[in-house]
Each structure stands twice: as structure tokens, then as C-alpha cells.
Design an enzyme around this catalytic site. Sequence first.
Site: not given
Length: 335
Positions: A208, A261
Site C-alpha cells: 500500500k 493499492k
Amino acid sequence: MPNQRLSRLRNNPGLRDLVSETNLHPKDFILPYFVVGGRGKREPIASMPGIYRFSTENLLKDIEETKGIRTVLLFGLPESKDETGSQAYRKDGVVQKAVAAIKKEFADLTVVTDVCLCGYTGYGHCGIQRVTLNPSLHLRVNSVKGLSLKIDSERTLEALAKIALSHAEAGADLVAPSAMMDGQVAAIREALNRNGFGGVGILAYSAKYASNFYGPFRDALDSAPAFGDRKTYQMDFRNAREALREVEQDILEGADIVMVKPALAYLDIIYRVKEKFNVPVAAYSVSGEYAMLKKATNENGVSEKDLVLEVLTAIKRAGADFIITYYARDVLRWL
Ligand code: PBG
């Protein structure tokens, strides 16, 4: 004429479908929801046209109307925030109540819950700030310039484990830690195992990035950091090999599924993760991607359906096994 004419297989839709390598399927999509307390709430989010914050009964109604949806991801907005994010692990918290209600009404729906503190701490960070000041003064100094973030990792991991456990107790199928704290997957796995939830899986937000694409989400969840930024715990977007280390570590700690992400600007990361590891790979096409696609289509004579399906197909082609997207509802209609 060359013997190889690649265009032969493009002659008509039937041939093109026959040889198509990547196809979107309804089960590939997870729809994120923002849940609030109270009743009768359906609050539009200005930066994300078409997305709302729902109270539980309206959430159930929306799921009912979203034909074909198989999996949802829940984020909660608590009634109040505090220094330690304690609303996040209440038995009767917004997410816990919503999970139970969904499972009661739609037994076959797969429910994933986001496990983080940023929506629950008054200062909007994903970990608990080490209190170096008088705690009663602390909230007031949050916005003071130069206040630096010092995360108390021990208390943070303890809190994340408690949140995940409370979600599992409510009936979540998968818990999804998104705080990017070292050791969070191990802490959660251990707490689940110890409490009889060894069968509940972990969808880890492993790679992330500290991304500029999260702006609209922070608006939706009222979770923008009051001071500092998330660069000390989320990944630096200049790095790709580091993503592989994050993923490897999460798998060692017990992650069942790993996530990359954002998605669209990170197709290379999705590809590398998929090549290297044999666990399912999720991609999160985040709020800023949604907002960007809305703008790109509504004002420029570009078909929203065609553009969005192209983007989502590319994310799957890169290696994502499934995609978390605010477009899931539309995609199910289009497919
Ligand atoms: C919270 C979290 C974030 C998102 C998912 N979980 C935001 C952040 O880290 O600021 C972003 C999702 C989106 O932008 O759609 N840790």
C-alpha cells in the site's frame, strides 16, 4: 502477404471473444461501503459522485438493489473519535453491527472489513500516536505545526488485533488490515487463532503506497491526518522491489490474500507480485481513480462504460485476481 496476419483473429466479435485472454466476471468485483451510525442516513460524498455513506438499514437496501454483488468491503465512521481509536473495536460499533445485519439478511454475501485506526483516531493516523504530552492537551495540539508523528507500535498492533477479532466475532469472512504497520498480519493472525477464529482469512493491504489518489476517500471517511502525512508507514512510490518484500513478509505472517493499492498507476507492481507469489492478488482501484475516471468521461464525450471496463480489464490483465472498486455496481450492470 505474410503467413502470419495477426488481424485474422480480429475479424469479428465472435473471433475476438474466442481468443480473448482476459475477461471480467461479476465475481471479480468487491464493492466498498462507508457505514455510519444512526438511521435513515444516505449522505452523498462530494468528491465521489454516486457514492454514499449509509446507515445500516440503507446499506442493506443498497446491497439488495445491487444485483449480482458477491463481496463487499466495509469501512466505518464512528459517532466519536478519540486518542486511541477505541470505537473501532466495540462489540456494538458501526462496522460490527453492520456485519451482523448483513450476514443475517444475506447469508451468501462475502463480507470483508477494513481494519485500521485512521477513521477512529481524532488525529487521523493509522496507528496510535505515542503520547508525549499531557493526554488531555493532546487533541488540542494536533494541528500544531511541526508536531511529529511517533507511532506506538505495541499499542497499535494490540488495537488492530482487537479490531480484527471484533469483526470476526460479528461474522466477517475476511479481515483486511490496511494500516501498514510492521507485524500487523502476525498480530491479527495470532489473535484470531487464539480466540477460535483460525478459519477467518486475512486479506492484507501488503503493498500500500503513500498515494495522492486517496484524497476523496479521506473526505468520505473524514480521516485526513491532522498533522504530518502517512509516508513513515505507507510505501514510497519510487519503490517496486520493496513491495515484494512487503508481500513476502505478509505471507510469512499468515496473509491469505495480498493486495496492491492503488491499482492503475501500479500495474507493474501487480504484475511483479503475481509473477513471484502463489497467493491470490487483489488490486484496489482507489477513490482518486474513481474520481478521475468520472471526470475523464463525463466532460469529454468518452463512454464511461467503455473507459472503465478498459481500465479494469488492464488491472486484471496485469495479474489481479479480483478488484476492489467503487465502480463495482456499474460494472455488474454493464457485464
Ligand atoms: C485506511 C485506508 C485508506 C484507503 C483504504 N483504507 C486511506 C488512507 O490510507 O489514507 C484508501 C481507499 C481509497 O482511496 O479508495 N488506512
